[in-house]
Enzyme design. Sequence first.
Site, PDB file in Angstrom:
ATOM      1  N   HIS A  69       0.826  -1.160  -0.115  1.00 42.06           N
ATOM      2  CA  HIS A  69       0.000  -0.089   0.096  1.00 42.06           C
ATOM      3  C   HIS A  69       0.938   1.380   0.039  1.00 42.06           C
ATOM      4  CE1 HIS A  69      -4.257  -1.490   1.322  1.00 42.06           C
ATOM      5  NE2 HIS A  69      -3.667  -2.305   0.295  1.00 42.06           N
ATOM      6  N   TYR A 102      -9.593   5.780   7.788  1.00 44.99           N
ATOM      7  CA  TYR A 102      -9.947   6.128   8.977  1.00 44.99           C
ATOM      8  C   TYR A 102     -10.662   7.115   9.007  1.00 44.99           C
ATOM      9  CZ  TYR A 102      -5.156   3.606   9.993  1.00 44.99           C
ATOM     10  OH  TYR A 102      -4.548   2.614   9.919  1.00 44.99           O
ATOM     11  N   PRO A 161      -4.793   0.700  18.749  1.00 45.61           N
ATOM     12  CA  PRO A 161      -4.441   0.223  17.263  1.00 45.61           C
ATOM     13  C   PRO A 161      -4.546   1.339  16.162  1.00 45.61           C
ATOM     14  CG  PRO A 161      -6.385  -0.487  17.868  1.00 45.61           C
ATOM     15  CD  PRO A 161      -5.718   0.286  19.095  1.00 45.61           C
ATOM     16  N   LYS A 186       0.665   0.100  15.134  1.00 47.18           N
ATOM     17  CA  LYS A 186       2.078   0.007  15.658  1.00 47.18           C
ATOM     18  C   LYS A 186       2.485  -1.293  16.396  1.00 47.18           C
ATOM     19  CE  LYS A 186       3.553   3.256  13.285  1.00 47.18           C
ATOM     20  NZ  LYS A 186       3.872   2.772  12.301  1.00 47.18           N
ATOM     21  N   TYR A 192       3.869   6.452  10.128  1.00 50.49           N
ATOM     22  CA  TYR A 192       3.038   5.536   9.584  1.00 50.49           C
ATOM     23  C   TYR A 192       3.938   4.353   8.873  1.00 50.49           C
ATOM     24  CZ  TYR A 192      -1.270   3.022   8.290  1.00 50.49           C
ATOM     25  OH  TYR A 192      -2.359   2.099   8.211  1.00 50.49           O
TER      26      TYR A 192
HETATM   27  C1  PHB Z   1      -6.433  -4.024  10.730  1.00 54.12           C
HETATM   28  O1  PHB Z   1      -6.386  -4.378   9.418  1.00 54.12           O
HETATM   29  O2  PHB Z   1      -6.804  -4.862  11.622  1.00 54.12           O
HETATM   30  C2  PHB Z   1      -5.901  -2.763  11.134  1.00 54.12           C
HETATM   31  C3  PHB Z   1      -5.300  -1.892  10.216  1.00 54.12           C
HETATM   32  C4  PHB Z   1      -4.897  -0.721  10.521  1.00 54.12           C
HETATM   33  C5  PHB Z   1      -4.903  -0.349  11.852  1.00 54.12           C
HETATM   34  C6  PHB Z   1      -5.370  -1.101  12.716  1.00 54.12           C
HETATM   35  C7  PHB Z   1      -5.792  -2.335  12.555  1.00 54.12           C
HETATM   36  O3  PHB Z   1      -4.429   1.060  12.294  1.00 54.12           O
END
Ligand code: PHB
Length: 398
Positions: free
Chosen positions: A72, A200, A292, A296, A384
């Site tokens: 990505h 997000y 989450p 990280k 990130y």
């Molecule tokens: C996930 O795909 O489980 C996931 C992806 C990004 C995040 C948290 C969880 O920041």
Amino acid sequence: MKTQVVIIGAGPAGLLLGHLLRQANVDALIVERQSRAHVEGRIRAGVLEDTTTNLLRRLGLDERLQREGLPHTGFSLADGGRLIRIDVLKHTGRPVTVYGQTEVTQDLIKAAPERGIDILWEASDVALHDVDTAAPYVTFQEGGNARRIDARFVAGCDGFHGPSRKAVPASAGKHFERVYPFGWLGILADVPPCNDELIYANHPRGFALASMRSPTRSRYYVQVSMDERVEDWPDDRLWNELETRLGAEVAPHITRGPALEKSIAPLRSYVFEPMRHGSLFLAGDAAHIVPPTGAKGLNLAASDVAYLSDALIEYFRDGKTGGIDAYSERALARVWKSERFSWQLTKLMHRFPDDGPFERRMQVAELEYIASSDAAQKSIAENYVGLPLQADVARRCQ
Ligand code: PHB
Ligand code: APR
């Protein structure tokens, strides 16, 4: 039993450490409380930094990752229906890889026998002894038999609830914690993702995240209050909420399907210092927890293990203690920067129950600033994709 390093915990931290030590002919043995099936069935994180993928490649265990991992080059922040794309490749020259922690764990477990890594499954009553001496040992019950492993070092990779951190005397350690007033309700479903990249979203009803595991398997989350239960969220209610929070532009692309897994996880920021006490080293969730939001958790476990394996290999190969003496300080330097990023992104993208109009204006202003500033986007991007490891260790981890 006797070994050079006894590792408690067969999660990502313990498994990666076991493989890296064995690759350098350091004897290691992993003691795990759960069954193999339980560990391999855990649904956890899904975004890998190249710090983590480099370790898998160095171990020659990235074949499935190369085949199935999704590179990505960016992700989006959504607010009020507007998508702000953060182009991590443009800003850092590095991508992230979408590949489930479940898959990482399975790949590492599958390769363990051929690499001479013993994992003792379903060990109960694991206890650490004499960690403040040069001859620590671990006791446990296995198949109803009392067992003991003597080692030179103990690696506490047993997660937030394991015994290792608690083996450090209260007077020798200190911890820092923030518990968030909400959790994440996650759903895994065999439906195509709604978007090519992660989204997000900050919505008046709360945070939502659209993620994925493959072109046919999606992972979504919504922020829920801490008194909510999974039973309160039948699939349809969750799909409706995701469509609302991800916005009108995204909603038509959401494909519904039955939950393969659905659970609520609490959110906390937590750090324990130091990450070494005598012959005991802590790595991963045993030493720190991040919300989450910044993806990280798994990647910090990997960077701790990059430092720790490098230090232990140096000790057993050259008899030098510089690496193990510097481990805690080195690891914590990166941990605290990741804690800051995860905390900051969580504050930006969630609705806090006690926040008022001013705090909401701060979120709007910060998102406006990010949307209009390359510098702001570069800052988010470099955090990130993962801040660099200490240069010398980074070279050895390539
Ligand atoms: C996930 O795909 O489980 C996931 C992806 C990004 C995040 C948290 C969880 O920041
Ligand atoms: N004895 C032996 N093993 C134990 C004990 C114990 N008393 N307590 C816990 N364990 C095991 C757990 O069963 C688990 O397999 O230690 C392992 C710890 O693994 P994780 O919790 O996954 O922690 P870590 O390896 O540091 O990886 C961090 O995992 O949970 C996610 O979000 C987290 O992505 C992050 C990553």
